[in-house]
Design a protein around this motif. Sequence first.
Motif, PDB file in Angstrom:
ATOM      1  N   GLY A 190      60.306  32.089  37.688  1.00 45.63           N
ATOM      2  CA  GLY A 190      61.106  31.266  36.789  1.00 45.63           C
ATOM      3  C   GLY A 190      60.487  29.915  36.508  1.00 45.63           C
ATOM      4  N   THR A 225      67.943  33.814  37.898  1.00 50.10           N
ATOM      5  CA  THR A 225      68.721  33.321  36.740  1.00 50.10           C
ATOM      6  C   THR A 225      68.250  31.959  36.256  1.00 50.10           C
ATOM      7  OG1 THR A 225      70.353  32.413  38.281  1.00 50.10           O
ATOM      8  CG2 THR A 225      70.784  34.613  37.381  1.00 50.10           C
ATOM      9  N   LYS A 226      67.158  31.438  36.834  1.00 48.42           N
ATOM     10  CA  LYS A 226      66.703  30.105  36.449  1.00 48.42           C
ATOM     11  C   LYS A 226      65.394  30.186  35.669  1.00 48.42           C
ATOM     12  CE  LYS A 226      68.815  27.814  40.459  1.00 48.42           C
ATOM     13  NZ  LYS A 226      68.573  26.965  41.655  1.00 48.42           N
ATOM     14  N   PHE A 272      64.122  33.038  33.042  1.00 50.43           N
ATOM     15  CA  PHE A 272      65.108  34.117  33.056  1.00 50.43           C
ATOM     16  C   PHE A 272      66.403  33.741  32.332  1.00 50.43           C
ATOM     17  CE2 PHE A 272      62.340  35.028  36.661  1.00 50.43           C
ATOM     18  CZ  PHE A 272      62.007  36.343  36.401  1.00 50.43           C
ATOM     19  N   THR A 273      66.452  32.512  31.814  1.00 50.16           N
ATOM     20  CA  THR A 273      67.599  32.127  30.985  1.00 50.16           C
ATOM     21  C   THR A 273      67.397  32.524  29.528  1.00 50.16           C
ATOM     22  OG1 THR A 273      66.665  29.916  30.577  1.00 50.16           O
ATOM     23  CG2 THR A 273      68.118  30.179  32.490  1.00 50.16           C
ATOM     24  N   ASP A 274      66.166  32.934  29.181  1.00 49.18           N
ATOM     25  CA  ASP A 274      65.845  33.343  27.806  1.00 49.18           C
ATOM     26  C   ASP A 274      65.553  34.837  27.799  1.00 49.18           C
ATOM     27  OD1 ASP A 274      64.944  33.757  25.234  1.00 49.18           O
ATOM     28  OD2 ASP A 274      63.551  32.063  25.219  1.00 49.18           O
ATOM     29  N   SER A 288      72.354  41.897  38.905  1.00 45.60           N
ATOM     30  CA  SER A 288      72.419  40.514  38.449  1.00 45.60           C
ATOM     31  C   SER A 288      73.812  39.947  38.635  1.00 45.60           C
ATOM     32  CB  SER A 288      72.012  40.431  36.968  1.00 45.60           C
ATOM     33  OG  SER A 288      72.089  39.089  36.512  1.00 45.60           O
ATOM     34  N   SER A 319      74.528  37.454  36.487  1.00 47.81           N
ATOM     35  CA  SER A 319      74.734  36.876  35.161  1.00 47.81           C
ATOM     36  C   SER A 319      75.387  37.893  34.239  1.00 47.81           C
ATOM     37  CB  SER A 319      73.379  36.435  34.578  1.00 47.81           C
ATOM     38  OG  SER A 319      73.483  36.164  33.203  1.00 47.81           O
ATOM     39  N   GLU A 328      75.573  37.744  31.056  1.00 47.63           N
ATOM     40  CA  GLU A 328      74.712  37.929  29.883  1.00 47.63           C
ATOM     41  C   GLU A 328      73.620  38.954  30.163  1.00 47.63           C
ATOM     42  OE1 GLU A 328      72.176  35.237  26.675  1.00 47.63           O
ATOM     43  OE2 GLU A 328      72.702  34.404  28.633  1.00 47.63           O
ATOM     44  N   ILE A 329      73.004  38.855  31.345  1.00 48.56           N
ATOM     45  CA  ILE A 329      71.950  39.814  31.708  1.00 48.56           C
ATOM     46  C   ILE A 329      72.535  41.199  31.892  1.00 48.56           C
ATOM     47  CG2 ILE A 329      70.309  40.438  33.519  1.00 48.56           C
ATOM     48  CD1 ILE A 329      69.683  37.512  33.872  1.00 48.56           C
TER      49      ILE A 329
END
Length: 931
Positions: free
Chosen positions: A490, A511-512, A515-517, A531, A533, A535-536
Amino acid sequence: MLQSWKQGPISQSTRTFPLWQTLPHLSNLTFLHSLDLSGNTFHGQIPKHFSHLSLLNVIHLSNNNLSGTIPSQLGYLHRLQSLDFSVNNLTGQIPPSFANLSSLENLSLARNHLEGEIPTELGNLRNLSSLQISENHFSGKFPTSIFNMSSLVFLSVTVNHLKGELPQNFGKFLPNLKSLYLASNMFEGIIPNSISNASHLQVIDLANNKFTGPIPLFYNLKNLTRLILGNNSLSSTTLLNFQFFDCLRNSTKLQELRIHENHLTGELPKSFANLSSNLQHLCVADNFFIGTIPQGMKKFQNLISLSFEKNYFTGELPSEIEALNNLQQLVIHSNRLSGDIPDIFGNLTNLFNLAMGINQLSGRIHQSIGQCKSLNYLDLRLNRLGGTIPDEIFQLSSLRTLNLAGNSLQGPLPPRVGTMKQLENLYISDNQMSGNIPVEIEGCLSLKSLTMARNRFNGSIPTTIGNLSSLETLDLSLNSLTGAIPESLGQLESIQKLNLSFNHLEGKIPTKGLFTDLTKFDLRGNNQLCSLSKEIIQNLGVLPCVVGKKKRKILLPTILAIVGAAALFISVLFLFWTIKKKRKERKTLVSSDPFRGLSQNITYGDIRIATNNFAAENLIGKGGFGSVYKGVFSFSTGETVTLAVKVLDLQQSKASKSFNAECEALKNVRHRNLVKVITSCSSLDYKGEEFKALVMQFMPNGNLDFKIHQGDEESGSLLTLMQRLNIAIDVASALDYLHHDCNPPIAHCDLKPANVLLDENMTAHVVDFGLARFLCQNPSEKQSSTLGLKGSIGYIAPEYGFGSKASTEGDVYSFGILLLEMFTGKRPTDEMFKEGLSLHKFVSSMDENEVVKVADRRLIEDYEYSTQSSNSDDHSSGLDSNTHWLHKAEECIADVIRVGLSCTVDQPKERWNMRKALSKLQATKHSMLSF
């Protein structure tokens, strides 16, 4: 009384003033003969009042920051002999009044922003010996009057927008010309041989124009040192090549010869070796040369760069290249060279660019490459190299790019790679390398691209990769990597692409950082990842991670599930004896119809189990609207069968439409050369999202595209001549059925090698009817245009680009391209096909009797080998029989290529239909078999 003023670089404070403020009053310069203010940073405009200095014969203001237009009043300086305003920011046009400078010998206006047309009147300057107006924005037709200036010694107009043709009597009126620079313009027409009349010429640079016609023949240029004709549209034949190199026999001072990026064909003659021994730069790249690289190169001891790339050279690389110990660049990539790489590098210690990729070279990589200590770029990609990578390569401290992708290299990536501090690009994908990724990779501090995909690397991903702050691309996909994804990845702030797909990674996805994109990374095919997240989870389809109290919450359901499974197992044992009685009866039925025991109502769950949860190892390929997996389905009898499952990517807007079109097209068609669709599935997955798939016959020999472009003799996957001919007939039979035996007729609209699959008997089957169209036989019925039709680039009929309706003629065009690709080994999207050149034009440009020269050389070599082998024990037939076999093979290839050309003409109505093409191919096969 001041007569000459030469001003060298002056103080920084003075430079801030405009030019006119730095000069004394003009009344004090009346008797000035020479004014040289070059090499300063004066700004502002050129004073008009220079015209009052009537005795001036030299004005040099080059290398300043002068702007504005050139004063027309300077045309009154009748004594002026040298005017140099180069390297400034001047705009506007050349004043027509310059035609009055009758004493002018040198006019230099290069590297400004001048524009407009060059005044024809400049041709009246009968004393002008040097005209330098390059790197401006001049346009229009170049004045032919300048080609009549007998006083000219130096002419440079490079990097402008000038047009026109060279006069046929060029050189007749230029007896003193030594340097001719016309490069990077828009000159066109034929380059006249009469340039040779300017017998004092030392430099001819006509590159980057639009010259056409045969390559010129320059005799009698004994002083020639540089000849540059690259990036035009010149043509040649083997005979013309001989004449061209022969005409340079007397140019014994030649140091540079560049004829790259033209349409030159044929073989290089032996007279190639008669070029000057002073030659330093030789470039024949990006043409259509065939045959072997000529012998005799050891003569060129002064050679610095040798470029043969992007041609069709065959045979082995001459070992005499070893003698060229001054060589710095050896570029021969993108040919068809074969055999082992000769051990020539021990003497090439000055080499900094070695590019030998995209050939058919075999054997091992020699350790002697490690002696090329200055090597900056090493490209051996897409060959047939085996063995391990020599440790000596990792001792090349100056290496910036190492590309070994697409070979058969084995062994690990050694830890020594970490010592390569200057390495920026490391490409080793598509090999058979194994072992762990060394943690020492963090030592490659300059690394920007690291691609190791499609190998056998295992173990975990080193956390030290996160220290490569310059890394932009990291591709570790399709290996056997395990463990968690390091959090340190990340931290890669420069990363644009991270591909870890289809490994065996597990655990929580970071998640940092990057990996936020979601657009920057690909983690597909790692089924044990989870995960936290949302979103993921939603976008990648991974499972949520279970932590803390949630583990206790699932304990009771787990126990209940185990008890339920035990009860179910007892029930199954109770019923087993009844099933066993009927198995033999149903087995007989299955043997008569291999798919009868398979449920026609296949569910998402069935497919998920059959493909092992869509595992990476079952992924066959990806298409425009989805992915194809290998699935093992169970019969109700307990038997299993392997099938192919096409899973639609419903995130694409037209995927559902493609699914419906394919189902409709294949609902009523039956032909041995069409892939049979067993059933379809349209339901919901376990997340409640829509799921669509087609279940089809499995083809164990893959697709035609792979066989054409990646098959090789060693693995036995190279298609022979007869195999290719049979496949062509199979595909033609399928299209003939769709066009002539279906009611209404069907246009496939996306025929290409990737959509032709091969079964266990190498029988071809056409697949993927997602773009198929039913053709209206009633003219009054409405039929949609092809403006929205997305076929595959290179195979789409030209009329489709103008919105013509889908038609059988469009399929015929695609078939013709496929046929040419099969027998030439060239993709229609190859880099060589640009600026109007296409696969059809390339093949059709060959003489009728030479069309076989564009054929895939592996076909001829295969026949040469097989006939030699068959005749080795038959002394009675011997060489004569071998020759007949080879001739017949070449005749067959030529016939097939002619069919391809007849199917790809521009006008749809002039193309053959599929029935005629099929008939011709069958006749060709019959001729081969009867022979």
